[in-house]
Design a protein around this motif. Structure first.
Motif, mmCIF file in Angstrom:
data_model
loop_
_atom_site.group_PDB
_atom_site.id
_atom_site.type_symbol
_atom_site.label_atom_id
_atom_site.label_comp_id
_atom_site.label_asym_id
_atom_site.label_seq_id
_atom_site.Cartn_x
_atom_site.Cartn_y
_atom_site.Cartn_z
ATOM 1 N N ILE A 54 40.904 91.195 16.319
ATOM 2 C CA ILE A 54 40.931 89.734 16.397
ATOM 3 C C ILE A 54 42.284 89.342 16.982
ATOM 4 N N THR A 55 42.262 88.692 18.143
ATOM 5 C CA THR A 55 43.511 88.317 18.806
ATOM 6 C C THR A 55 43.843 86.846 18.655
ATOM 7 N N ALA A 56 42.833 86.005 18.405
ATOM 8 C CA ALA A 56 43.086 84.574 18.223
ATOM 9 C C ALA A 56 41.956 83.950 17.426
ATOM 10 N N VAL A 57 42.309 82.919 16.672
ATOM 11 C CA VAL A 57 41.319 82.148 15.934
ATOM 12 C C VAL A 57 41.636 80.679 16.163
ATOM 13 N N ASP A 58 40.656 79.932 16.668
ATOM 14 C CA ASP A 58 40.822 78.501 16.878
ATOM 15 C C ASP A 58 39.845 77.771 15.972
ATOM 16 N N THR A 59 40.297 76.685 15.376
ATOM 17 C CA THR A 59 39.425 75.888 14.535
ATOM 18 C C THR A 59 38.778 74.823 15.409
ATOM 19 N N VAL A 60 37.468 74.915 15.584
ATOM 20 C CA VAL A 60 36.722 73.991 16.430
ATOM 21 C C VAL A 60 36.467 72.680 15.685
ATOM 22 N N GLN A 61 36.057 72.777 14.423
ATOM 23 C CA GLN A 61 35.808 71.606 13.586
ATOM 24 C C GLN A 61 36.504 71.791 12.252
ATOM 25 N N TYR A 62 36.996 70.691 11.716
ATOM 26 C CA TYR A 62 37.563 70.700 10.377
ATOM 27 C C TYR A 62 37.539 69.276 9.846
ATOM 28 N N PRO A 63 37.569 69.084 8.519
ATOM 29 C CA PRO A 63 37.543 67.731 7.956
ATOM 30 C C PRO A 63 38.746 66.919 8.425
ATOM 31 N N SER A 64 38.472 65.719 8.972
ATOM 32 C CA SER A 64 39.566 64.871 9.452
ATOM 33 C C SER A 64 39.223 63.396 9.308
ATOM 34 N N GLU A 65 38.407 63.058 8.321
ATOM 35 C CA GLU A 65 38.008 61.660 8.115
ATOM 36 C C GLU A 65 39.167 60.789 7.667
ATOM 37 N N SER A 66 39.992 61.293 6.779
ATOM 38 C CA SER A 66 41.098 60.489 6.258
ATOM 39 C C SER A 66 42.432 61.118 6.663
ATOM 40 N N GLY A 67 43.472 60.352 6.483
ATOM 41 C CA GLY A 67 44.815 60.860 6.752
ATOM 42 C C GLY A 67 45.159 62.024 5.839
ATOM 43 N N ARG A 68 44.644 61.990 4.623
ATOM 44 C CA ARG A 68 44.898 63.073 3.671
ATOM 45 C C ARG A 68 44.232 64.375 4.145
ATOM 46 N N ASP A 69 43.005 64.255 4.702
ATOM 47 C CA ASP A 69 42.335 65.436 5.261
ATOM 48 C C ASP A 69 43.174 66.056 6.361
#
Length: 173
Positions: free
Chosen positions: A111-126
């Motif tokens: 494994i040479t790289a891992v990118d996060t395509v989606q993640y929780p981002s609804e609120s500023g805290r997320d």
């Protein structure tokens, strides 16, 4: 008390607090994780041959994720098939706060790289939580070369979704 004895007491208190904070940070590995995360992201950038941001990427829409199939792209010369670069997108995992999905780049079986395509981002805290947790999860993935990684305290749902999506990408390799 005279002013000289107060100075000593204040100096002693400052030293004691500083030492306690340093020991506490080392005990929980906080300082180590932050410097390791920055280093490993840099290493993954040079190993994959492409530029990777250290902050989490913007969330893609579910329709865009549905149309993007887990594909393999070979960017290495055909002569070195054993070390060919392959990118696999894991399945989107629904969590309490939103979907988590990762894209993993392999060079052979590494494994040479891992990118996060989606993640929780609804609120500023997320966004705040995930901007700290995702680099740690990426660093752990590159370090362990598997989905057998620890969850990040305070980002349990994101961590569990990340691990499940990572495992699905590894299984598709």
């Amino acid at each position: 008390m005279n002013s000289k004895s107060w100075r000593g007491t204040i100096l002693f208190t400052v030293i004691l607090v500083t030492m306690g904070a340093t020991v506490g940070l080392k005990l929980y590995g906080v300082g180590e994780q932050a410097s390791s995360a920055q280093t490993s992201v840099h290493v993954s950038t040079s190993a994959s041959g492409s530029t990777t941001s250290t902050s989490p990427s913007a969330t893609s829409t579910p329709s865009a994720a549905a149309t993007a199939s887990p594909s393999a792209t070979a960017s290495a010369p055909a002569a070195s098939a054993a070390s060919a670069t392959k990118t696999v997108t894991g399945s989107a995992v629904d969590t309490r706060y939103g979907p988590v999905q990762v894209k993993v780049t392999f060079s052979g079986t590494t494994i040479t790289a891992v990118d996060t395509v989606q993640y929780p981002s609804e609120s500023g805290r997320d966004v705040e939580i995930n901007s700290q947790a995702l680099p740690i999860l990426q660093q752990e993935t590159l370090s362990k070369q598997s989905a057998q990684i620890d969850t990040v305290s305070g980002a349990t749902y994101t961590s569990e979704g990340y691990i499940q999506s990572l495992q699905s990408a590894i299984d598709q390799r």
